[in-house]
Design an enzyme around this catalytic site. Structure first.
Site, PDB file in Angstrom:
ATOM      1  N   ARG A   1      -5.530  -1.949 -10.854  1.00  0.00           N
ATOM      2  CA  ARG A   1      -4.524  -2.344  -9.864  1.00  0.00           C
ATOM      3  C   ARG A   1      -4.206  -3.817  -9.971  1.00  0.00           C
ATOM      4  O   ARG A   1      -3.329  -4.317  -9.268  1.00  0.00           O
ATOM      5  CB  ARG A   1      -5.067  -2.073  -8.491  1.00  0.00           C
TER       6      ARG A   1
ATOM      7  N   ARG B   1      -3.180  11.295   6.539  1.00  0.00           N
ATOM      8  CA  ARG B   1      -3.869  10.056   6.179  1.00  0.00           C
ATOM      9  C   ARG B   1      -3.230   8.915   6.952  1.00  0.00           C
ATOM     10  O   ARG B   1      -2.006   8.865   7.073  1.00  0.00           O
ATOM     11  CB  ARG B   1      -3.725   9.802   4.681  1.00  0.00           C
TER      12      ARG B   1
HETATM   13  P1  AMP Z   1      -5.477   4.345  -2.591  1.00  0.00           P
HETATM   14  O1  AMP Z   1      -5.984   5.645  -2.075  1.00  0.00           O
HETATM   15  O2  AMP Z   1      -5.410   4.300  -4.080  1.00  0.00           O
HETATM   16  O3  AMP Z   1      -4.216   3.905  -1.932  1.00  0.00           O
HETATM   17  O4  AMP Z   1      -6.602   3.236  -2.194  1.00  0.00           O
HETATM   18  C1  AMP Z   1      -6.965   2.992  -0.856  1.00  0.00           C
HETATM   19  C2  AMP Z   1      -7.516   1.586  -0.712  1.00  0.00           C
HETATM   20  O5  AMP Z   1      -8.687   1.435  -1.538  1.00  0.00           O
HETATM   21  C3  AMP Z   1      -6.588   0.473  -1.162  1.00  0.00           C
HETATM   22  O6  AMP Z   1      -5.703   0.111  -0.145  1.00  0.00           O
HETATM   23  C4  AMP Z   1      -7.566  -0.630  -1.486  1.00  0.00           C
HETATM   24  O7  AMP Z   1      -8.056  -1.246  -0.301  1.00  0.00           O
HETATM   25  C5  AMP Z   1      -8.726   0.121  -2.104  1.00  0.00           C
HETATM   26  N1  AMP Z   1      -8.587   0.259  -3.571  1.00  0.00           N
HETATM   27  C6  AMP Z   1      -8.467   1.417  -4.282  1.00  0.00           C
HETATM   28  N2  AMP Z   1      -8.391   1.181  -5.600  1.00  0.00           N
HETATM   29  C7  AMP Z   1      -8.454  -0.164  -5.746  1.00  0.00           C
HETATM   30  C8  AMP Z   1      -8.411  -1.033  -6.858  1.00  0.00           C
HETATM   31  N3  AMP Z   1      -8.269  -0.566  -8.115  1.00  0.00           N
HETATM   32  N4  AMP Z   1      -8.494  -2.366  -6.629  1.00  0.00           N
HETATM   33  C9  AMP Z   1      -8.632  -2.855  -5.372  1.00  0.00           C
HETATM   34  N5  AMP Z   1      -8.670  -2.100  -4.276  1.00  0.00           N
HETATM   35  C10 AMP Z   1      -8.583  -0.759  -4.442  1.00  0.00           C
END
Ligand code: AMP
Length: 217
Positions: free
Chosen positions: A88, A155
Site C-alpha cells: 500500500r 462493515r
Molecule cells: P482494508 O481492509 O484493506 O481496507 O484494510 C483495513 C485497514 O487495515 C486499513 O485502513 C489500514 O488501517 C490497515 N491496513 C491494511 N493493509 C495495510 C497495509 N498494507 N499498510 C498499512 N495499513 C494497512
C-alpha cells in the site's frame, strides 16, 4: 504463482481472490482481514494496530512488512499466494520485491457509480468473513451467512458517507504503486464493471495465459 491484487474498495477483489484461490490452490491473504482479526482477538498485534484501523490510517510499514513476511513464510504459501491490500506504500512494494517478488499484479478498475452500488449493498459475515451483496449475491436467508449461520453485518467503512472519501484515498495511495508495477512490466489491468460471474473467467484466463507463457501450465 505470486499474485498481487490491486483495486479500489468494492471492485470485487475479495470475490475474485476466492475464485483464484480455489482454482490455483493458493491462499488469499488480505492484510486488512489479518488486522481486523487480530483486533477482534485482542492480541498484542491487534492492540498495536487498533489505533490506525479505527482512524482509517495506514499501519506503519515496519509492522505491516513483518506481518506479511511471517504470513508468507508459512507452509501454505509455498506454491504461491494472492496478496490483497498489500503493498500500500512504495516502501512496502520495495520490501516485497526483496523477499517475495510478485509474478503478476492484477489491477482491477471499475466506474465510481458501480463501486458505490457494490459497497453500499455489501454484507460481511460477522464470524467467517464470507462476503455477500443484498442484490447481486444475496444469502439464502436475509441477514444470515449461508456458510456458518452467523449474522451478516455492514462493515463500518462501507457506510455511504465514507465511501467517497475511501475512493479518493485509494487513488492517492495506489497510483504510485500502480506506476511502480507498470514500470516493471508486471501490471495487467482488468475491467470489473461487469458482475463477478463475468469477471472471474477473465481473471482466471489472464493468469492461465501468463502461466502458459512461462511454460508453467
Ligand atoms: P482494508 O481492509 O484493506 O481496507 O484494510 C483495513 C485497514 O487495515 C486499513 O485502513 C489500514 O488501517 C490497515 N491496513 C491494511 N493493509 C495495510 C497495509 N498494507 N499498510 C498499512 N495499513 C494497512
Amino acid at each position: 504463482m505470486k499474485l498481487v491484487f490491486i483495486g479500489p474498495p468494492g471492485v470485487g477483489k475479495g470475490t475474485y481472490a476466492q475464485a483464484v484461490s480455489q482454482r490455483f490452490q493458493i491462499p488469499h491473504i488480505s492484510t486488512g482481514d489479518i488486522f481486523r482479526e487480530e483486533v477482534k482477538r485482542g492480541s498484542e498485534l491487534g492492540r498495536k494496530v487498533q489505533y490506525y484501523l479505527e482512524r482509517g490510517l495506514l499501519v506503519p510499514d515496519e509492522i505491516v512488512v513483518e506481518v506479511v513476511k511471517a504470513r508468507l513464510s508459512q507452509d501454505d504459501c509455498r506454491r504461491g499466494f494472492i496478496l490483497d491490500g498489500f503493498p500500500r506504500t512504495l516502501a512496502q512494494a520495495e520490501a516485497l520485491e526483496g523477499f517475495a517478488p510478485p509474478d503478476l499484479v492484477l489491477n482491477f478498475v471499475a466506474d465510481d457509480s458501480v463501486i458505490v452500488e457494490r459497497l453500499s449493498g455489501r454484507r460481511v459475515c460477522s464470524k467467517c468473513g464470507a462476503i455477500y451483496h443484498v442484490k447481486y449475491m444475496p444469502p439464502r436467508f436475509p441477514g444470515t451467512c449461508d456458510k456458518c449461520g452467523a449474522p451478516l453485518v455492514v462493515r463500518k467503512d462501507d457506510r455511504p458517507e465514507v465511501i467517497a472519501e475511501r475512493l479518493a484515498l485509494y487513488r492517492e495511495q495506489f497510483s504510485p504503486i500502480i506506476s511502480y508495477y507498470e514500470r516493471r512490466g508486471k501490471l495487467v489491468t482488468i475491467s470489473a464493471n461487469a458482475q463477478a460471474p463475468e469477471v472471474i473467467p477473465v481473471v482466471i484466463s489472464t493468469i492461465e495465459r501468463f502461466l502458459r507463457g512461462r511454460g508453467q501450465l
